[in-house]
Design a protein around this motif. Structure first.
Motif, PDB file in Angstrom:
ATOM      1  N   LEU A  24      40.816  45.792  35.301  1.00  0.00           N
ATOM      2  CA  LEU A  24      42.244  45.470  35.255  1.00  0.00           C
ATOM      3  C   LEU A  24      42.580  44.414  36.298  1.00  0.00           C
ATOM      4  N   HIS A  25      42.117  44.605  37.520  1.00  0.00           N
ATOM      5  CA  HIS A  25      42.367  43.621  38.583  1.00  0.00           C
ATOM      6  C   HIS A  25      41.810  42.258  38.193  1.00  0.00           C
ATOM      7  N   SER A  26      40.590  42.255  37.685  1.00  0.00           N
ATOM      8  CA  SER A  26      39.953  40.992  37.300  1.00  0.00           C
ATOM      9  C   SER A  26      40.692  40.329  36.144  1.00  0.00           C
ATOM     10  N   LEU A  31      44.275  35.977  34.115  1.00  0.00           N
ATOM     11  CA  LEU A  31      45.509  35.511  33.477  1.00  0.00           C
ATOM     12  C   LEU A  31      46.341  34.659  34.436  1.00  0.00           C
ATOM     13  N   LEU A  32      46.363  35.052  35.699  1.00  0.00           N
ATOM     14  CA  LEU A  32      47.119  34.271  36.681  1.00  0.00           C
ATOM     15  C   LEU A  32      46.402  32.979  37.050  1.00  0.00           C
ATOM     16  N   ALA A  33      45.080  32.961  36.944  1.00  0.00           N
ATOM     17  CA  ALA A  33      44.329  31.725  37.202  1.00  0.00           C
ATOM     18  C   ALA A  33      44.598  30.719  36.084  1.00  0.00           C
ATOM     19  N   ARG A  58      52.059  49.772  35.250  1.00  0.00           N
ATOM     20  CA  ARG A  58      50.674  49.618  35.736  1.00  0.00           C
ATOM     21  C   ARG A  58      50.410  48.171  36.144  1.00  0.00           C
ATOM     22  N   ILE A  59      50.941  47.222  35.375  1.00  0.00           N
ATOM     23  CA  ILE A  59      50.794  45.804  35.736  1.00  0.00           C
ATOM     24  C   ILE A  59      51.452  45.539  37.078  1.00  0.00           C
ATOM     25  N   TYR A  60      52.671  46.046  37.265  1.00  0.00           N
ATOM     26  CA  TYR A  60      53.381  45.796  38.526  1.00  0.00           C
ATOM     27  C   TYR A  60      52.680  46.458  39.716  1.00  0.00           C
ATOM     28  N   ARG A  61      52.118  47.643  39.516  1.00  0.00           N
ATOM     29  CA  ARG A  61      51.350  48.282  40.606  1.00  0.00           C
ATOM     30  C   ARG A  61      50.120  47.449  40.951  1.00  0.00           C
ATOM     31  N   THR A  62      49.469  46.937  39.909  1.00  0.00           N
ATOM     32  CA  THR A  62      48.282  46.099  40.124  1.00  0.00           C
ATOM     33  C   THR A  62      48.658  44.830  40.872  1.00  0.00           C
ATOM     34  N   LEU A  63      49.752  44.190  40.481  1.00  0.00           N
ATOM     35  CA  LEU A  63      50.209  42.983  41.183  1.00  0.00           C
ATOM     36  C   LEU A  63      50.495  43.277  42.654  1.00  0.00           C
ATOM     37  N   ALA A  64      51.120  44.419  42.926  1.00  0.00           N
ATOM     38  CA  ALA A  64      51.411  44.794  44.320  1.00  0.00           C
ATOM     39  C   ALA A  64      50.125  44.968  45.116  1.00  0.00           C
ATOM     40  N   GLU A  65      49.111  45.610  44.508  1.00  0.00           N
ATOM     41  CA  GLU A  65      47.826  45.785  45.190  1.00  0.00           C
ATOM     42  C   GLU A  65      47.152  44.442  45.442  1.00  0.00           C
ATOM     43  N   LEU A  66      47.177  43.579  44.430  1.00  0.00           N
ATOM     44  CA  LEU A  66      46.540  42.269  44.581  1.00  0.00           C
ATOM     45  C   LEU A  66      47.246  41.438  45.651  1.00  0.00           C
ATOM     46  N   GLU A  67      48.564  41.518  45.683  1.00  0.00           N
ATOM     47  CA  GLU A  67      49.317  40.785  46.711  1.00  0.00           C
ATOM     48  C   GLU A  67      49.010  41.343  48.099  1.00  0.00           C
ATOM     49  N   GLU A  68      48.973  42.658  48.203  1.00  0.00           N
ATOM     50  CA  GLU A  68      48.677  43.307  49.487  1.00  0.00           C
ATOM     51  C   GLU A  68      47.301  42.907  50.009  1.00  0.00           C
ATOM     52  N   ASN A  69      46.368  42.692  49.105  1.00  0.00           N
ATOM     53  CA  ASN A  69      45.009  42.314  49.483  1.00  0.00           C
ATOM     54  C   ASN A  69      44.814  40.802  49.599  1.00  0.00           C
ATOM     55  N   GLY A  70      45.886  40.040  49.440  1.00  0.00           N
ATOM     56  CA  GLY A  70      45.807  38.592  49.611  1.00  0.00           C
ATOM     57  C   GLY A  70      45.179  37.848  48.443  1.00  0.00           C
ATOM     58  N   LEU A  71      45.113  38.496  47.272  1.00  0.00           N
ATOM     59  CA  LEU A  71      44.477  37.875  46.112  1.00  0.00           C
ATOM     60  C   LEU A  71      45.475  37.107  45.241  1.00  0.00           C
ATOM     61  N   VAL A  72      46.743  37.459  45.353  1.00  0.00           N
ATOM     62  CA  VAL A  72      47.795  36.716  44.655  1.00  0.00           C
ATOM     63  C   VAL A  72      48.929  36.436  45.629  1.00  0.00           C
ATOM     64  N   LYS A  73      49.663  35.362  45.328  1.00  0.00           N
ATOM     65  CA  LYS A  73      50.881  35.084  46.084  1.00  0.00           C
ATOM     66  C   LYS A  73      52.047  35.196  45.112  1.00  0.00           C
ATOM     67  N   VAL A  74      53.182  35.603  45.643  1.00  0.00           N
ATOM     68  CA  VAL A  74      54.353  35.876  44.819  1.00  0.00           C
ATOM     69  C   VAL A  74      55.549  35.148  45.403  1.00  0.00           C
ATOM     70  N   GLY A  94      41.666  35.092  45.847  1.00  0.00           N
ATOM     71  CA  GLY A  94      41.709  35.642  44.497  1.00  0.00           C
ATOM     72  C   GLY A  94      40.733  34.943  43.568  1.00  0.00           C
ATOM     73  N   HIS A  95      40.613  33.622  43.714  1.00  0.00           N
ATOM     74  CA  HIS A  95      39.642  32.877  42.904  1.00  0.00           C
ATOM     75  C   HIS A  95      38.212  33.311  43.237  1.00  0.00           C
ATOM     76  N   GLN A  96      37.936  33.546  44.511  1.00  0.00           N
ATOM     77  CA  GLN A  96      36.613  34.028  44.916  1.00  0.00           C
ATOM     78  C   GLN A  96      36.334  35.404  44.305  1.00  0.00           C
ATOM     79  N   SER A  97      37.332  36.274  44.350  1.00  0.00           N
ATOM     80  CA  SER A  97      37.193  37.614  43.784  1.00  0.00           C
ATOM     81  C   SER A  97      36.968  37.543  42.280  1.00  0.00           C
ATOM     82  N   LEU A  98      37.685  36.657  41.612  1.00  0.00           N
ATOM     83  CA  LEU A  98      37.524  36.482  40.169  1.00  0.00           C
ATOM     84  C   LEU A  98      36.123  35.985  39.827  1.00  0.00           C
ATOM     85  N   SER A  99      35.613  35.072  40.621  1.00  0.00           N
ATOM     86  CA  SER A  99      34.271  34.552  40.404  1.00  0.00           C
ATOM     87  C   SER A  99      33.221  35.654  40.551  1.00  0.00           C
ATOM     88  N   THR A 100      33.360  36.479  41.573  1.00  0.00           N
ATOM     89  CA  THR A 100      32.450  37.603  41.783  1.00  0.00           C
ATOM     90  C   THR A 100      32.538  38.584  40.624  1.00  0.00           C
TER      91      THR A 100
END
Length: 152
Positions: A24-26, A31-33, A58-74, A94-100
């Motif tokens: 889900l995170h990936s 989609l955001l990339a 669930r999408i909004y919770r995921t976005l909050a987690e990704l933002e908290e971890n520095g993978l997305v900016k809002v 976030g791009h590095q995480s997506l690549s992994t």
């Protein structure tokens, strides 16, 4: 007691129609990339991936987690109708995480392809969904009840 998918003849209870958390995170990062999106648009785009059911909470919770971890900016953006929406995009991290994640998915896909090929060799068709009859032991007599075979 409620019925499980197995009792109804449906998929095994361990099979979910919702993506695992890591996938889900990936998927959200992918989609955001592709382009920055707000949560509602992200939910609609997620359906096109074919990865299972997804709801907005669930999408909004995921976005909050990704933002908290520095993978997305809002940031807030005002639409032409005057509605303020929180728009998200992928950070460098976030791009590095997506690549992994893409590398891991490619490895898993290869392993799954190997599994399915081996399965085809021992099977005459697609997997059957059967219930396994439980084997129990009578406490006094020590006799086995049921033979544990599938499909009863």
């Amino acid at each position: 007691m409620t019925q499980t998918g197995m009792e109804k003849g449906g998929p095994h209870p361990a099979v979910s129609h919702r993506p695992r958390r890591q996938l889900l995170h990936s998927a959200v990062l992918l989609l955001l990339a592709e382009k920055p999106r707000h949560g509602y648009a992200l939910t609609n785009a997620f359906a096109d991936l074919g990865l299972g059911d997804m709801d907005r909470p669930r999408i909004y919770r995921t976005l909050a987690e990704l933002e908290e971890n520095g993978l997305v900016k809002v940031w807030d953006e005002t639409s032409s109708t005057g509605h303020v929406r929180r728009v998200c995009s992928v950070t460098d991290l976030g791009h590095q995480s997506l690549s992994t994640a893409a590398e891991m998915i490619a490895h898993e896909r290869s392993a799954l392809d190997d599994f399915l090929e081996r399965y085809r060799r021992v099977s005459s068709g697609p997997p059957r969904r059967t219930r396994v009859q439980p084997t129990t032991v009578e406490p006094r007599a020590g006799r086995r009840i049921g033979d544990g075979r599938a499909g009863h």
